[in-house]
Design a protein around this motif. Structure first.
Motif, PDB file in Angstrom:
ATOM      1  N   ALA A  91       7.723   5.686   3.408  1.00  0.00           N
ATOM      2  CA  ALA A  91       8.638   6.418   2.541  1.00  0.00           C
ATOM      3  C   ALA A  91       7.952   7.171   1.412  1.00  0.00           C
ATOM      4  N   SER A  92       6.641   6.924   1.191  1.00  0.00           N
ATOM      5  CA  SER A  92       5.967   7.592   0.077  1.00  0.00           C
ATOM      6  C   SER A  92       4.469   7.701   0.363  1.00  0.00           C
ATOM      7  N   CYS A  93       3.743   8.329  -0.547  1.00  0.00           N
ATOM      8  CA  CYS A  93       2.297   8.534  -0.389  1.00  0.00           C
ATOM      9  C   CYS A  93       1.570   7.211  -0.147  1.00  0.00           C
ATOM     10  N   LEU A  94       1.922   6.203  -0.935  1.00  0.00           N
ATOM     11  CA  LEU A  94       1.213   4.925  -0.873  1.00  0.00           C
ATOM     12  C   LEU A  94       1.578   4.109   0.359  1.00  0.00           C
ATOM     13  N   PRO A 146      -4.624   3.628  -2.169  1.00  0.00           N
ATOM     14  CA  PRO A 146      -4.669   4.369  -3.430  1.00  0.00           C
ATOM     15  C   PRO A 146      -6.048   4.510  -4.064  1.00  0.00           C
ATOM     16  N   HIS A 147      -6.997   3.649  -3.716  1.00  0.00           N
ATOM     17  CA  HIS A 147      -8.318   3.731  -4.327  1.00  0.00           C
ATOM     18  C   HIS A 147      -9.309   4.459  -3.427  1.00  0.00           C
ATOM     19  N   ALA A 148      -9.384   4.066  -2.160  1.00  0.00           N
ATOM     20  CA  ALA A 148     -10.299   4.715  -1.223  1.00  0.00           C
ATOM     21  C   ALA A 148      -9.736   6.034  -0.692  1.00  0.00           C
ATOM     22  N   LEU A 149      -8.431   6.194  -0.770  1.00  0.00           N
ATOM     23  CA  LEU A 149      -7.699   7.373  -0.299  1.00  0.00           C
ATOM     24  C   LEU A 149      -7.657   7.463   1.224  1.00  0.00           C
ATOM     25  N   THR A 150      -8.134   6.457   1.910  1.00  0.00           N
ATOM     26  CA  THR A 150      -8.119   6.454   3.365  1.00  0.00           C
ATOM     27  C   THR A 150      -6.693   6.238   3.880  1.00  0.00           C
ATOM     28  N   VAL A 151      -6.467   6.654   5.129  1.00  0.00           N
ATOM     29  CA  VAL A 151      -5.161   6.488   5.761  1.00  0.00           C
ATOM     30  C   VAL A 151      -5.151   5.189   6.567  1.00  0.00           C
ATOM     31  N   ASN A 152      -4.125   4.420   6.383  1.00  0.00           N
ATOM     32  CA  ASN A 152      -3.972   3.169   7.117  1.00  0.00           C
ATOM     33  C   ASN A 152      -3.315   3.466   8.462  1.00  0.00           C
ATOM     34  N   ALA A 178      -2.834   1.666  10.913  1.00  0.00           N
ATOM     35  CA  ALA A 178      -1.978   0.587  11.424  1.00  0.00           C
ATOM     36  C   ALA A 178      -0.507   0.876  11.148  1.00  0.00           C
ATOM     37  N   ILE A 179      -0.232   1.622  10.082  1.00  0.00           N
ATOM     38  CA  ILE A 179       1.145   1.995   9.770  1.00  0.00           C
ATOM     39  C   ILE A 179       1.719   2.853  10.889  1.00  0.00           C
ATOM     40  N   CYS A 180       0.907   3.779  11.406  1.00  0.00           N
ATOM     41  CA  CYS A 180       1.366   4.647  12.495  1.00  0.00           C
ATOM     42  C   CYS A 180       1.750   3.815  13.715  1.00  0.00           C
ATOM     43  N   LEU A 181       0.954   2.770  13.967  1.00  0.00           N
ATOM     44  CA  LEU A 181       1.159   1.944  15.157  1.00  0.00           C
ATOM     45  C   LEU A 181       2.440   1.116  15.093  1.00  0.00           C
ATOM     46  N   THR A 182       3.072   1.112  13.928  1.00  0.00           N
ATOM     47  CA  THR A 182       4.366   0.438  13.832  1.00  0.00           C
ATOM     48  C   THR A 182       5.361   1.058  14.805  1.00  0.00           C
ATOM     49  N   ALA A 215      -3.183  10.482  13.821  1.00  0.00           N
ATOM     50  CA  ALA A 215      -2.044  11.334  13.477  1.00  0.00           C
ATOM     51  C   ALA A 215      -2.072  12.678  14.204  1.00  0.00           C
ATOM     52  N   GLN A 216      -3.260  13.214  14.476  1.00  0.00           N
ATOM     53  CA  GLN A 216      -3.365  14.499  15.162  1.00  0.00           C
ATOM     54  C   GLN A 216      -2.756  14.459  16.560  1.00  0.00           C
ATOM     55  N   ASP A 217      -2.692  13.259  17.141  1.00  0.00           N
ATOM     56  CA  ASP A 217      -2.202  13.134  18.513  1.00  0.00           C
ATOM     57  C   ASP A 217      -0.730  12.760  18.601  1.00  0.00           C
ATOM     58  N   ILE A 218      -0.098  12.565  17.460  1.00  0.00           N
ATOM     59  CA  ILE A 218       1.301  12.131  17.452  1.00  0.00           C
ATOM     60  C   ILE A 218       2.243  13.333  17.514  1.00  0.00           C
ATOM     61  N   ARG A 219       3.265  13.207  18.361  1.00  0.00           N
ATOM     62  CA  ARG A 219       4.270  14.254  18.464  1.00  0.00           C
ATOM     63  C   ARG A 219       5.633  13.639  18.192  1.00  0.00           C
TER      64      ARG A 219
END
Length: 382
Positions: A221-224, A229-235, A237-241, A248-252
Motif C-alpha cells: 500500500a505504500s513505498c515502505l 528504508p535504509h538499503a533502499l532495496t526492493v523486497n 518476497a512481497i511480489c511472491l505473495t 518486477a520486470q517480468d510481472i504483467r
C-alpha cells in the motif's frame, strides 16, 4: 546529543558520559536504550557495535548516503546548494523546509552548505510525526502518514501537467513558439507517478480520463511496503505473495497488449518501454516534419533536447557549446514532457503502469493527428 568517536548518541536528557572506545560506546548506548545517528562519514560501520548497526550499515551503502554522487556533489564547486534544490539534496535543507530545525517551515530563502546527504535525521528527526500532508507540484495537498513524508517530499518532481498547460495555453498548437522551452518534471518521480492522475504530474489531454493512485494490493500500500528504508532495496518476497516471480520486470497485471504486439506473456514493463520508444520516434518525426528542426535527446546534459539542423545525428555546436532545441510547439512540448515523466521513473511499471500507458498513448495520438498519420495503425491500447 552526546558525541562519541565520530558518532552522535541521541538522548532526551543531559550527556551522561563520553568515550572514544567502541566497547564503552556500546555499553552507554545499551544503558540509554537509544539509537545512534552517525555524522556524515567516512567511517567503518563494522566498528560500531550498537543496536541499530545493521540499519546504519545498510544506509551507509545506499544511494542516500553517497556524498560523491551527482545528487549531492553537483554543487561542490559552488560551495552551496540553492534553497530550492537543498530541500531534497541535503538533510539540513529538508529539515529547514519542514521547520524541523526550529525555523518557520516553507521554501528556503538561503542556500545550504554542500556536503550533506539524506542522513538519519531526514527521516528520524523529532517533529516529523507532526507533519501529516505534503503539497505536490500540482498544488494538490496530499494527506499522508509520517513515514512517507520524506518520500513524497523528494520523489514527486518539481513540475506538473498544470505547469505545461499554463505555458502552452492560447498558442497555435503546431506553430513553433520561441517563448517555449522544455519543462522538466525532474528525476526519480515515483511518488508522483504512484499518485497518478490524482497527483497530476503528467500533462492530461482534454477530454481524457486518467488512472489515479495505484492501490495495487493490501500488502503493498505504500513505498515502505516494498522498499527497505535504509538499503533502499526492493523486497522481492512481497511480489511472491501474489505473483509467480519476484522480478518486477517480468510481472504483467493486464490481459491485453498495449504495444500492438499482441504478446501478453511479457511483463507490462515491456509494453511501457516499447510505447515510450515509439513516442520518442514520433517526437523526432514531428520535430523534423512539422517544426522543421532536427531534434536530439541527450540524457546526460540539461536541458536534454538539442538541435540538429542538418539531421546528421550530431548535436549542433556554437562556440563549442551545444545548441538547445528551440523548435517547440505546444503539441511537441506536451508530448516530450509526458515522455520524460514516464522515463524519469524507472519503476513506473510497478508504481503505476496504467497511468504511464495512458500518458504515452495520448501523447502519441496527439503527435500522429498533427502529422496526419493513421493512429489506429499503430495498434495501441489504452
Amino acid at each position: 546529543m552526546a558525541g562519541f568517536a565520530g558518532i552522535v548518541i541521541a538522548t532526551t536528557g543531559p550527556v551522561l558520559a563520553q568515550s572514544d572506545k567502541p566497547s564503552e560506546i556500546e555499553e552507554i548506548a545499551r544503558e540509554l536504550s537509544t539509537y545512534v545517528f552517525p555524522k556524515t562519514g567516512p567511517y567503518t560501520p563494522e566498528a560500531i557495535v550498537i543496536g541499530n548497526a545493521r540499519q546504519i550499515e545498510s544506509w551507509a551503502r545506499s544511494a542516500h548516503a553517497n556524498s560523491a554522487a551527482e545528487a549531492f556533489a553537483h554543487w561542490n564547486a559552488d560551495g552551496e546548494i540553492p534553497g530550492a534544490c537543498a530541500v531534497c539534496h541535503s538533510g539540513q535543507g529538508f529539515r529547514a523546509f519542514h521547520g524541523l530545525d526550529g525555523s518557520a517551515p516553507g521554501p528556503l530563502q538561503s542556500p545550504i552548505p554542500t556536503g550533506g546527504v539524506v542522513d538519519c535525521e531526514t527521516c528520524h528527526k523529532p517533529g516529523l510525526a507532526e507533519i501529516d500532508s505534503v503539497t505536490l507540484p500540482s498544488g494538490v495537498v496530499h494527506p499522508t502518514e509520517t513515514a512517507l513524508v520524506p518520500c513524497l517530499t523528494c520523489h514527486t518532481g518539481r513540475s506538473s501537467g498544470a505547469n505545461v498547460a499554463k505555458v502552452t495555453a492560447n498558442m497555435a498548437e503546431d506553430t513553433v513558439n520561441p517563448e517555449l522551452s522544455f519543462v522538466n518534471p525532474h528525476y526519480k518521480v515515483a511518488g508522483a507517478t504512484w499518485l497518478g492522475g490524482y497527483g497530476g504530474i503528467g500533462y492530461h489531454y482534454p477530454g481524457k480520463t486518467y488512472s489515479g493512485r495505484f492501490l495495487h494490493a493490501k500488502p503493498v500500500a505504500s513505498c515502505l511496503s516494498c522498499h527497505e528504508p535504509h538499503a533502499l532495496t526492493v523486497n522481492e518476497a512481497i511480489c511472491l505473495t501474489c505473483h509467480e516471480t519476484g522480478a518486477a520486470q517480468d510481472i504483467r497485471i493486464s490481459r491485453q497488449s498495449y504495444d500492438g504486439s499482441g504478446d501478453t506473456a511479457q511483463g507490462i514493463a515491456v509494453d511501457i518501454r516499447a510505447n515510450s520508444d515509439l513516442l520518442m520516434r514520433e517526437m523526432l518525426d514531428y520535430a523534423s516534419q512539422v517544426a522543421k528542426t532536427g531534434l536530439i535527446y541527450d540524457s546526460g546534459r540539461y536541458p536534454y533536447f538539442f538541435a540538429d539542423a542538418n539531421r546528421d545525428g550530431v548535436v549542433d555546436q556554437t562556440d563549442g557549446r551545444p545548441v538547445t532545441f528551440k523548435g517547440w510547439t505546444p503539441t511537441l512540448l506536451r508530448a516530450a514532457y509526458n515522455w520524460k515523466v514516464v522515463t524519469s521513473d524507472p519503476g513506473i511499471h510497478v508504481h503505476n503502469p496504467h497511468y504511464a500507458l495512458e500518458l504515452i498513448h495520448d501523447s502519441i495520438e496527439s503527435l500522429a493527428k498533427a502529422q496526419g498519420k493513421d493512429f489506429a495503425a499503430f495498434g495501441l491500447m489504452r
